[in-house]
Scaffold this motif. Structure first.
Motif, PDB file in Angstrom:
ATOM      1  N   ARG A  69     -19.867 -28.182 -10.672  1.00 60.57           N
ATOM      2  CA  ARG A  69     -19.400 -26.850 -10.257  1.00 60.57           C
ATOM      3  C   ARG A  69     -19.048 -25.951 -11.438  1.00 60.57           C
ATOM      4  O   ARG A  69     -19.139 -24.729 -11.341  1.00 60.57           O
ATOM      5  CB  ARG A  69     -18.193 -26.984  -9.334  1.00 60.57           C
ATOM      6  N   ASP A  87     -23.648 -21.564 -10.036  1.00 58.50           N
ATOM      7  CA  ASP A  87     -24.108 -21.170  -8.704  1.00 58.50           C
ATOM      8  C   ASP A  87     -24.763 -22.365  -8.010  1.00 58.50           C
ATOM      9  O   ASP A  87     -25.665 -23.001  -8.576  1.00 58.50           O
ATOM     10  CB  ASP A  87     -25.108 -20.020  -8.818  1.00 58.50           C
ATOM     11  N   ALA A  88     -24.310 -22.661  -6.815  1.00 57.31           N
ATOM     12  CA  ALA A  88     -24.816 -23.836  -6.101  1.00 57.31           C
ATOM     13  C   ALA A  88     -26.269 -23.688  -5.665  1.00 57.31           C
ATOM     14  O   ALA A  88     -26.953 -24.683  -5.431  1.00 57.31           O
ATOM     15  CB  ALA A  88     -23.944 -24.100  -4.868  1.00 57.31           C
ATOM     16  N   SER A  89     -26.759 -22.456  -5.602  1.00 54.98           N
ATOM     17  CA  SER A  89     -28.121 -22.251  -5.122  1.00 54.98           C
ATOM     18  C   SER A  89     -29.168 -22.308  -6.220  1.00 54.98           C
ATOM     19  O   SER A  89     -30.268 -22.827  -6.011  1.00 54.98           O
ATOM     20  CB  SER A  89     -28.222 -20.911  -4.387  1.00 54.98           C
ATOM     21  N   ASP A  90     -28.844 -21.759  -7.408  1.00 54.86           N
ATOM     22  CA  ASP A  90     -29.868 -21.718  -8.454  1.00 54.86           C
ATOM     23  C   ASP A  90     -29.372 -22.185  -9.825  1.00 54.86           C
ATOM     24  O   ASP A  90     -30.102 -22.109 -10.808  1.00 54.86           O
ATOM     25  CB  ASP A  90     -30.449 -20.309  -8.577  1.00 54.86           C
ATOM     26  N   ARG A  92     -27.411 -20.906 -11.907  1.00 57.08           N
ATOM     27  CA  ARG A  92     -27.088 -19.902 -12.923  1.00 57.08           C
ATOM     28  C   ARG A  92     -25.579 -19.850 -13.152  1.00 57.08           C
ATOM     29  O   ARG A  92     -24.797 -20.298 -12.309  1.00 57.08           O
ATOM     30  CB  ARG A  92     -27.619 -18.529 -12.498  1.00 57.08           C
ATOM     31  N   ALA A  94     -21.865 -17.944 -14.133  1.00 45.08           N
ATOM     32  CA  ALA A  94     -21.041 -16.741 -14.058  1.00 45.08           C
ATOM     33  C   ALA A  94     -19.763 -17.005 -14.850  1.00 45.08           C
ATOM     34  O   ALA A  94     -19.082 -18.005 -14.602  1.00 45.08           O
ATOM     35  CB  ALA A  94     -20.705 -16.398 -12.615  1.00 45.08           C
TER      36      ALA A  94
END
Length: 211
Positions: A69, A87-90, A92, A94
């Protein structure tokens, strides 16, 4: 990028992404990883320097929490740790913050539970334990240390060979050992006055028996 100085590469637990830290420009490159061909495809490049940075970038280490995470990177000129949410989807990144730590943090490790980050200063000859906030990924800053929060943050000053210290921490993480075991290892090898660490926090104890 040319001249960026790739230093360390770590893989996300999903096995589909990797993160490269560049030493000379203090950036992280996020890659998609093809496990059939071994190919890496860049997805994102993001910097790790704090806003008030001045001087020559000098990035060092990079690690993910075991659950994937959060990602952290160290920068030696500013002596800071940069944190990112993954980001859990891709996969990337932050930015979530920068925190002061040991002077020239060349190496650090995250415990197997993902609750603490152990940072070692190449110049300070100290190890600092930062707590990782599970909800935000934020690290406990130095000015939050108090007698009531010793379990959350502690700095241990000592004279100890830097390479050996990093080795002890890395072996503890690799072997899925708790922080207490790593500290006990240091106590047995020339630093009997170090405090012990347990679920109740840090405590000063009598010197450990010599091995």
């Amino acid at each position: 990028a040319s001249g960026a100085g790739p230093r360390h590469l770590v893989f996300h637990p999903d096995g589909e992404h990797a993160y490269l830290i560049d030493e000379l420009d203090a950036t992280i490159v996020v890659f998609a990883f093809n496990d059939e061909t071994g190919a890496l495809a860049p997805l994102q490049t993001i910097g790790i320097l704090p806003k008030d940075f001045s001087g020559k970038p000098w990035a060092a280490d990079i690690h993910l929490t075991p659950d994937g995470r959060y990602l952290y990177a160290s920068e030696r000129t500013s002596s800071t740790l940069a944190g990112f949410a993954v980001d859990a989807s891709d996969a990337r990144l932050a930015p979530i913050g920068h925190w002061p730590t040991e002077t020239q943090p060349r190496g650090f490790a995250i415990d197997p539970a993902g609750r603490h980050l152990l940072s070692v200063g190449q110049v300070s000859n100290s190890l600092t334990v930062h707590a990782i906030d599970a909800a935000s990924g934020a690290l406990t800053p130095p000015d939050a240390a108090s007698a009531e929060s010793d379990a959350e943050f502690a700095t241990i000053p000592f004279e100890y060979p830097f390479a050996k210290l990093v080795q002890v921490i890395e072996e503890a993480v690799r072997d899925n050992l708790p922080l207490a075991v790593a500290i006990e290892e240091l106590r047995r090898h020339g630093h009997p006055d170090l405090p012990r660490f347990s679920s109740s926090g840090w405590s000063s104890v009598a010197p450990a028996p010599s091995s």
